[in-house]
Design an enzyme around this catalytic site. Structure first.
Site, short mmCIF file in Angstrom:
data_model
loop_
_atom_site.label_atom_id
_atom_site.label_comp_id
_atom_site.label_asym_id
_atom_site.label_seq_id
_atom_site.Cartn_x
_atom_site.Cartn_y
_atom_site.Cartn_z
CG LEU A 138 -17.33 -49.85 4.93
CD1 LEU A 138 -17.33 -51.37 4.84
CD2 LEU A 138 -18.26 -49.40 6.05
CG LEU A 236 -16.62 -44.97 8.07
CD1 LEU A 236 -17.87 -44.25 8.52
CD2 LEU A 236 -16.94 -46.41 7.72
CG ASP A 237 -11.91 -44.48 0.75
OD1 ASP A 237 -10.86 -43.84 0.95
OD2 ASP A 237 -12.42 -44.61 -0.38
CB ALA A 238 -14.03 -41.08 -0.24
CB VAL A 239 -17.27 -41.21 4.88
CG1 VAL A 239 -16.65 -40.24 5.88
CG2 VAL A 239 -18.70 -41.57 5.28
#
Length: 588
Positions: A138, A236-239
């Site tokens: 995501l 959760l990418d780079a969240v």
């Protein structure tokens, strides 16, 4: 008209929404969220603190198109390979972004709802999900500047008109934490005049504005689509960078944690077997906060493991690795760590902050450069360029030692690293190239000009099959890793939440004890981290006298509990009082 009291789910959702969107009607917004997500307000909450994994869980990390065959969609090629060759070794597949994109090998997403036609179709992903758990990315912090959303933003139409975070170029943004050296703001001409949009990573990756609840609703639609297609694990990418407030570091803000709690609430009510993993490449203490109170991430990446483990293996000194492991809190039931040594990105160096000295970090960097690695930097709030990550394949990273350079122990060192990762508390994750011992791809790096390309090799299946079926180091690595994964998956002491206790056996031997949740299986993992033979006595391990002890790796039985053991360079033992039975699928 009779007022109907909000359900328990609605009340919890409203609490999150009131915190994030104080200027909006939380009750109405909660109803919209539930409708958008196709979620019944009366849905019962899943039981907390459930472990949605066990010792059989091992993840494969791969791009959709890493394996390619002529006249076949790469996702179909991948599906056949994992089903035919890795069914006994892995349980989950992390598919890196498989969407149409404009840069960064998928992380500049142009359309979150479609599969890149060059990779395949949604059906291919659903087919993989029939046999394995599938984790999807995501990419929630930003999207492509060539996306429809950004085109709509410039034109002032929906969806997208207010989807992107704008900032005043004259504001004080000096405190903002950056993972890159490019300017933070990008000047854009829009229908409403000149604007400056926030770009944490690159000017092609424009940050989304989650202060606008419409952005949240759009991502709920996207998540629901993924769930419908069989995806159950969400990265959760780079969240950590999600929420921005000028004048602050704009990383790890309370609103970011609140948003993760909200997303988890929605996802686990829709599919109770779903798992959220936060990708936060930051110092260790900050990373740990993403567990929340077992109400945020189910898993967090053990970002300190790759640099510390590699550092130990090339220096022959496990002091820092041991000290770090001793300081790590046992994960609560219902949470655990995701252990990895290599990934599509480089070896992150921020997680070494406070763990390695400047001199030790410089030594690590220079050794990796000697083995063909490249160094990426970031800009500090003071404008200083600092090392951010080392880009190198794991096979090359473990080519030798600080003292001797490349040597004859590369394979043993590589297997030792895999053996450490698989035995630690948590779920192990293998980058696909770690199964093959793929070397640095300098040709791809030269073609793209991007340092990360060095570890993003594309295998033609004919070449890979030849490499795995002939006496090459690729074959040796593949067979060795597959055997270790099969051993690991049968041992209850390797459950991700099983007890772990670090042993003190000097700087050259890295050792810890694992015990199964039911306390029936005890397992001692002891690793020689050096290029010299190392000795120890079994009396140092406190073996239970009434049990028989077997090294699961060599199958050697130790009847004498006071025996001296000699470990050859980078050799390791998994000494267990009980042997789990390895179950293999039928040959294909």
């Amino acid at each position: 008209m009779e007022n109907i009291a909000p359900s328990h789910l609605e009340q919890r959702l409203m609490s999150h929404l009131q915190t994030l969107y104080p200027n909006f009607d939380a009750s109405e917004l909660a109803r919209t969220c539930l409708t958008t997500f196709n979620l019944d307000p009366k849905t019962e909450s899943p039981r907390p603190h459930r472990n949605l994994w066990d010792q059989s869980d091992i993840m494969l990390i791969t791009y959709a198109d890493t394996l390619r065959s002529e006249n076949e969609a790469p996702l179909e090629t991948l599906q056949k390979f994992v089903k035919n060759k890795l069914a006994d070794s892995i349980s989950a597949v992390h598919l890196l972004p498989f969407f149409p994109y404009s840069s960064d090998d998928g992380f500049s997403v142009m359309d979150y709802t479609t599969v890149n036609p060059s990779a395949g179709r949604w059906q291919h992903i659903s087919d993989i999900a029939k046999d394995f758990k599938v984790m999807g990315d995501l990419v929630i912090n930003h999207c492509s500047s060539r996306s429809m959303w950004f085109e709509n933003y410039k034109a002032g139409v929906d969806p997208g008109a207010k989807f992107f975070y704008e900032a005043d170029p004259n504001a004080d943004l000096s405190a903002v934490v950056r993972p890159r050296t490019s300017p933070l703001l990008r000047e854009v001409q829009t229908k409403n005049g000149q604007k400056h949009v926030w770009c944490t990573f690159s000017h092609d990756q424009v940050d989304l504005n989650f202060e606008n609840p419409d952005v949240l609703l759009e991502f709920l639609r996207i998540i629901r689509l993924y769930l419908e297609k069989g995806i159950r694990w969400f990265r959760l990418d780079a969240v950590a960078f999600l929420w921005k407030i000028p004048g602050t570091p704009s990383i790890n803000l309370p609103q970011t944690h609140e948003m993760i709690r909200l997303l988890r609430l929605m996802i686990e009510h829709y599919a109770p077997d779903s798992v959220i993993i936060t990708e936060t490449n930051i110092p260790n203490q900050e990373n740990l906060t993403y567990f929340g109170n077992a109400n945020e991430a189910h898993l967090i990446y053990n970002f300190s493991l790759p640099p510390l483990l590699i550092n130990s293996l090339i220096t022959g000194d496990c002091t820092h690795l041991k000290q770090w492991l001793m300081s790590m809190p046992p994960a609560q039931q219902g949470t655990t760590y995701l252990n990895f040594i290599a990934s599509h990105d480089g070896i992150g160096l921020r997680p070494t902050e406070g763990l390695l000295t400047e001199w030790e970090l410089d030594t690590l960097i220079n050794t990796m450069k000697r083995f063909g690695g490249r160094l990426s930097s970031r800009t500090t709030p003071q404008g200083e360029a600092k090392p951010y990550e080392i880009n190198i394949s794991l096979w090359n990273a473990l080519a030798g030692s600080v003292q001797q350079g490349p040597d004859q122990w590369q394979f043993a060192r590589f297997m030792c690293a895999a053996g450490v990762m698989m035995a630690l508390e948590g779920v192990p994750a293998f980058y696909i190239h770690s199964f093959f011992g793929t070397e640095n791809d300098n040709e791809r790096l030269d073609n793209t000009g991007q340092f990360r390309s060095i570890n993003r090799h594309i295998w033609q299946m004919d070449d890979l099959e030849h490499a795995l079926n002939t006496p090459t180091h690729h074959q040796k690595v593949f067979q060795g890793i597959c055997r270790l994964t099969q051993i690991r998956r049968a041992q209850t002491a390797f459950h991700p939440n099983a007890t772990q206790y670090v042993l003190h056996m000097g700087d050259s031997l890295f050792a810890f004890w694992r015990q199964s949740l039911d306390r029936r299986q005890s397992l001692f993992a002891v690793y020689n981290m050096t290029d010299q033979p190392q000795n120890f006595n079994l009396s140092e391990l406190n073996l239970i006298a009434t049990d028989d002890w077997t090294d699961l790796v060599t199958e050697q039985v130790y009847e004498d509990h006071l025996a001296n053991v000699t470990l050859m360079p980078y050799q390791f033992v998994w000494l267990a009082n009980k042997k789990g039975k390895i179950k293999l699928s039928q040959p294909k």
